[in-house]
Design a protein around this motif. Structure first.
Motif, PDB file in Angstrom:
ATOM      1  N   PRO A  92      -0.129   2.943   9.668  1.00 46.88           N
ATOM      2  CA  PRO A  92       0.074   2.626   8.246  1.00 46.88           C
ATOM      3  C   PRO A  92      -1.265   2.456   7.531  1.00 46.88           C
ATOM      4  O   PRO A  92      -1.718   1.347   7.254  1.00 46.88           O
ATOM      5  CB  PRO A  92       0.857   1.313   8.295  1.00 46.88           C
ATOM      6  N   MET A  93      -1.896   3.587   7.232  1.00 46.97           N
ATOM      7  CA  MET A  93      -3.231   3.576   6.640  1.00 46.97           C
ATOM      8  C   MET A  93      -3.176   3.468   5.121  1.00 46.97           C
ATOM      9  O   MET A  93      -2.282   4.014   4.472  1.00 46.97           O
ATOM     10  CB  MET A  93      -3.990   4.864   6.999  1.00 46.97           C
ATOM     11  N   LEU A  94      -4.164   2.781   4.572  1.00 50.35           N
ATOM     12  CA  LEU A  94      -4.341   2.731   3.125  1.00 50.35           C
ATOM     13  C   LEU A  94      -5.411   3.725   2.711  1.00 50.35           C
ATOM     14  O   LEU A  94      -6.373   3.949   3.447  1.00 50.35           O
ATOM     15  CB  LEU A  94      -4.752   1.322   2.679  1.00 50.35           C
ATOM     16  N   ARG A  95      -5.216   4.313   1.546  1.00 46.16           N
ATOM     17  CA  ARG A  95      -6.221   5.196   0.974  1.00 46.16           C
ATOM     18  C   ARG A  95      -6.862   4.524  -0.234  1.00 46.16           C
ATOM     19  O   ARG A  95      -6.325   3.564  -0.783  1.00 46.16           O
ATOM     20  CB  ARG A  95      -5.582   6.520   0.545  1.00 46.16           C
ATOM     21  N   SER A  96      -7.990   5.042  -0.632  1.00 48.14           N
ATOM     22  CA  SER A  96      -8.643   4.497  -1.818  1.00 48.14           C
ATOM     23  C   SER A  96      -7.768   4.733  -3.039  1.00 48.14           C
ATOM     24  O   SER A  96      -7.282   5.844  -3.270  1.00 48.14           O
ATOM     25  CB  SER A  96     -10.008   5.156  -2.028  1.00 48.14           C
ATOM     26  N   ALA A  97      -7.573   3.668  -3.830  1.00 50.04           N
ATOM     27  CA  ALA A  97      -6.807   3.798  -5.066  1.00 50.04           C
ATOM     28  C   ALA A  97      -7.597   4.547  -6.129  1.00 50.04           C
ATOM     29  O   ALA A  97      -7.061   4.860  -7.200  1.00 50.04           O
ATOM     30  CB  ALA A  97      -6.420   2.417  -5.577  1.00 50.04           C
ATOM     31  N   ASN A  98      -8.856   4.860  -5.828  1.00 46.43           N
ATOM     32  CA  ASN A  98      -9.714   5.550  -6.787  1.00 46.43           C
ATOM     33  C   ASN A  98      -9.818   7.043  -6.516  1.00 46.43           C
ATOM     34  O   ASN A  98     -10.672   7.724  -7.077  1.00 46.43           O
ATOM     35  CB  ASN A  98     -11.116   4.918  -6.768  1.00 46.43           C
ATOM     36  N   VAL A  99      -8.946   7.557  -5.639  1.00 44.07           N
ATOM     37  CA  VAL A  99      -8.843   9.004  -5.459  1.00 44.07           C
ATOM     38  C   VAL A  99      -7.454   9.428  -5.899  1.00 44.07           C
ATOM     39  O   VAL A  99      -6.504   8.639  -5.864  1.00 44.07           O
ATOM     40  CB  VAL A  99      -9.092   9.418  -3.988  1.00 44.07           C
ATOM     41  N   ASP A 100      -7.319  10.656  -6.327  1.00 45.77           N
ATOM     42  CA  ASP A 100      -6.030  11.148  -6.810  1.00 45.77           C
ATOM     43  C   ASP A 100      -4.958  10.994  -5.737  1.00 45.77           C
ATOM     44  O   ASP A 100      -5.141  11.398  -4.588  1.00 45.77           O
ATOM     45  CB  ASP A 100      -6.150  12.619  -7.214  1.00 45.77           C
ATOM     46  N   TRP A 116       0.295   6.839  -2.580  1.00 44.48           N
ATOM     47  CA  TRP A 116       0.300   6.783  -1.114  1.00 44.48           C
ATOM     48  C   TRP A 116       0.407   5.336  -0.639  1.00 44.48           C
ATOM     49  O   TRP A 116       1.221   4.998   0.217  1.00 44.48           O
ATOM     50  CB  TRP A 116      -0.964   7.433  -0.568  1.00 44.48           C
ATOM     51  N   ASN A 117      -0.440   4.480  -1.205  1.00 45.08           N
ATOM     52  CA  ASN A 117      -0.458   3.074  -0.793  1.00 45.08           C
ATOM     53  C   ASN A 117       0.862   2.378  -1.093  1.00 45.08           C
ATOM     54  O   ASN A 117       1.339   1.559  -0.301  1.00 45.08           O
ATOM     55  CB  ASN A 117      -1.606   2.337  -1.483  1.00 45.08           C
ATOM     56  N   ALA A 118       1.454   2.693  -2.243  1.00 43.66           N
ATOM     57  CA  ALA A 118       2.740   2.082  -2.602  1.00 43.66           C
ATOM     58  C   ALA A 118       3.811   2.445  -1.579  1.00 43.66           C
ATOM     59  O   ALA A 118       4.621   1.599  -1.177  1.00 43.66           O
ATOM     60  CB  ALA A 118       3.160   2.536  -4.002  1.00 43.66           C
ATOM     61  N   HIS A 119       3.786   3.709  -1.141  1.00 42.15           N
ATOM     62  CA  HIS A 119       4.755   4.161  -0.141  1.00 42.15           C
ATOM     63  C   HIS A 119       4.565   3.416   1.181  1.00 42.15           C
ATOM     64  O   HIS A 119       5.532   2.943   1.797  1.00 42.15           O
ATOM     65  CB  HIS A 119       4.608   5.667   0.077  1.00 42.15           C
ATOM     66  N   VAL A 120       3.312   3.301   1.620  1.00 38.41           N
ATOM     67  CA  VAL A 120       3.020   2.628   2.897  1.00 38.41           C
ATOM     68  C   VAL A 120       3.401   1.158   2.815  1.00 38.41           C
ATOM     69  O   VAL A 120       4.016   0.608   3.735  1.00 38.41           O
ATOM     70  CB  VAL A 120       1.527   2.780   3.257  1.00 38.41           C
ATOM     71  N   MET A 121       3.081   0.516   1.700  1.00 34.82           N
ATOM     72  CA  MET A 121       3.366  -0.911   1.582  1.00 34.82           C
ATOM     73  C   MET A 121       4.861  -1.184   1.468  1.00 34.82           C
ATOM     74  O   MET A 121       5.344  -2.224   1.919  1.00 34.82           O
ATOM     75  CB  MET A 121       2.583  -1.515   0.413  1.00 34.82           C
ATOM     76  N   ASP A 122       5.597  -0.254   0.885  1.00 29.88           N
ATOM     77  CA  ASP A 122       7.055  -0.404   0.854  1.00 29.88           C
ATOM     78  C   ASP A 122       7.640  -0.261   2.259  1.00 29.88           C
ATOM     79  O   ASP A 122       8.546  -1.000   2.648  1.00 29.88           O
ATOM     80  CB  ASP A 122       7.678   0.649  -0.073  1.00 29.88           C
ATOM     81  N   ALA A 123       7.096   0.681   3.022  1.00 26.70           N
ATOM     82  CA  ALA A 123       7.600   0.928   4.367  1.00 26.70           C
ATOM     83  C   ALA A 123       7.336  -0.255   5.301  1.00 26.70           C
ATOM     84  O   ALA A 123       8.116  -0.518   6.218  1.00 26.70           O
ATOM     85  CB  ALA A 123       6.970   2.195   4.939  1.00 26.70           C
ATOM     86  N   TYR A 124       6.266  -0.975   5.041  1.00 28.41           N
ATOM     87  CA  TYR A 124       5.891  -2.107   5.896  1.00 28.41           C
ATOM     88  C   TYR A 124       5.962  -3.428   5.129  1.00 28.41           C
ATOM     89  O   TYR A 124       5.243  -4.371   5.443  1.00 28.41           O
ATOM     90  CB  TYR A 124       4.481  -1.907   6.442  1.00 28.41           C
ATOM     91  N   ALA A 125       6.863  -3.491   4.172  1.00 28.67           N
ATOM     92  CA  ALA A 125       6.948  -4.671   3.293  1.00 28.67           C
ATOM     93  C   ALA A 125       7.182  -5.963   4.063  1.00 28.67           C
ATOM     94  O   ALA A 125       6.716  -7.035   3.654  1.00 28.67           O
ATOM     95  CB  ALA A 125       8.058  -4.475   2.255  1.00 28.67           C
ATOM     96  N   ASP A 126       7.874  -5.878   5.179  1.00 30.45           N
ATOM     97  CA  ASP A 126       8.179  -7.094   5.954  1.00 30.45           C
ATOM     98  C   ASP A 126       7.014  -7.588   6.766  1.00 30.45           C
ATOM     99  O   ASP A 126       7.073  -8.649   7.390  1.00 30.45           O
ATOM    100  CB  ASP A 126       9.375  -6.845   6.886  1.00 30.45           C
ATOM    101  N   ARG A 127       5.910  -6.824   6.749  1.00 26.40           N
ATOM    102  CA  ARG A 127       4.740  -7.212   7.521  1.00 26.40           C
ATOM    103  C   ARG A 127       3.478  -7.332   6.680  1.00 26.40           C
ATOM    104  O   ARG A 127       2.373  -7.443   7.199  1.00 26.40           O
ATOM    105  CB  ARG A 127       4.501  -6.210   8.650  1.00 26.40           C
ATOM    106  N   ILE A 128       3.645  -7.269   5.368  1.00 21.70           N
ATOM    107  CA  ILE A 128       2.517  -7.377   4.448  1.00 21.70           C
ATOM    108  C   ILE A 128       2.723  -8.597   3.569  1.00 21.70           C
ATOM    109  O   ILE A 128       3.757  -8.745   2.912  1.00 21.70           O
ATOM    110  CB  ILE A 128       2.384  -6.102   3.592  1.00 21.70           C
TER     111      ILE A 128
END
Length: 271
Positions: free
Chosen positions: A243-251, A256-268
């Motif tokens: 579950p990697m995060l990408r820079s919010a300052n790239v297109d 991408w980050n919103a998708h990852v954080m939703d998928a792992y919402a119970d652990r963030i």
């Protein structure tokens, strides 16, 4: 060139090389050299422990566990550097102990005082989302204060796996401030020695009354990133998409980050 002239030229070249080596370094050069030397010591001497720590985090994530990191005072900086970090794992969380960061409270010395308060660690951990099966990384340069010792001790009592990032030299050259006389390293499943000397200062200079230029943050931050990098590759090896995060300052980074954080919402726990 005659033999005598060639010999003289070689001698001059050797003398210049020797002078270059012994020339006084700038303070910045001295610090960089000291930091690089420490990083090399830790890279080579703590490779197995860092590998084990990364695999422990990967195992925790694979089994549905959560990951927390904690450091008091300036030791909080390497922990913070792994949380909500571009290029890092989204499931890294900061364990919150109010006031313990030190530099964000007034007076700043309050943070140091809180590190010696018994019971604070247990209260913070019991109030956190941490539970059995999770992993906790405790960063403490000296490992001698009550807070990190009790935090590691209580975490293991609760069923968490504990990784300690600390300087073993402090346990050899100082006394513990915990009632048991133990150090952080005594209550961890995995210990990574930062190799920092007691006092955490790499340079001295004429006219400066105390050693200066601490390198513990550089080393501990590198250790933390090494652990996370190891965990990332180990997850992929296990067939789990990290579950990697990408820079919010790239297109596309924000989506991408919103998708990852939703998928792992119970652990963030930093949203």
């Amino acid at each position: 060139m005659g033999e005598q002239a060639e010999t003289a030229a070689k001698a001059e070249k050797a003398e210049k090389a020797e002078n270059a080596e012994t020339a006084e370094k700038t303070p910045a050069e001295g610090f960089f050299d000291a930091a690089v030397a420490l990083l090399e010591q830790v890279r080579d001497g703590e490779a197995a422990a860092i590998e084990a720590a990364g695999k422990l985090l990967a195992e925790t994530v694979s089994e549905g566990g959560r990951i927390f990191a904690f450091g008091a005072g300036h030791s909080s900086l390497p922990a913070q550097d792994t949380v909500y970090r571009a290029g890092g794992l989204a499931v890294m969380n900061l364990l919150n102990v109010p006031g313990a960061v030190g530099v964000d409270v007034r007076p700043a010395t309050m943070g140091s005082a809180l590190e010696r308060v018994s019971g604070l660690a247990a209260a913070a951990l019991d109030s956190s989302p941490a539970r059995a099966g999770d992993a906790l990384i405790v960063i403490s340069l000296s490992g001698r204060n009550t807070l990190p010792v009790e935090l590691a001790l209580h975490a293991r009592e609760l069923g968490l796996k504990v990784i300690g990032v600390t300087s073993v030299a402090y346990a050899q050259q100082t006394s513990s401030r915990h009632t048991t006389g133990t150090f952080l390293k005594d209550h961890c499943d995995i210990v990574i020695d930062s190799r920092i000397a007691v006092g955490d200062a790499e340079l001295t200079a004429e006219g400066v009354g105390a050693p200066f230029a601490p390198a513990s943050t550089v080393v501990a931050s590198a250790v933390m990133q090494g652990i996370v990098a190891t965990a990332t590759v180990e997850l992929a090896r296990r067939g789990v998409e990290p579950p990697m995060l990408r820079s919010a300052n790239v297109d596309g980074g924000h989506d991408w980050n919103a998708h990852v954080m939703d998928a792992y919402a119970d652990r963030i726990f930093y949203r």
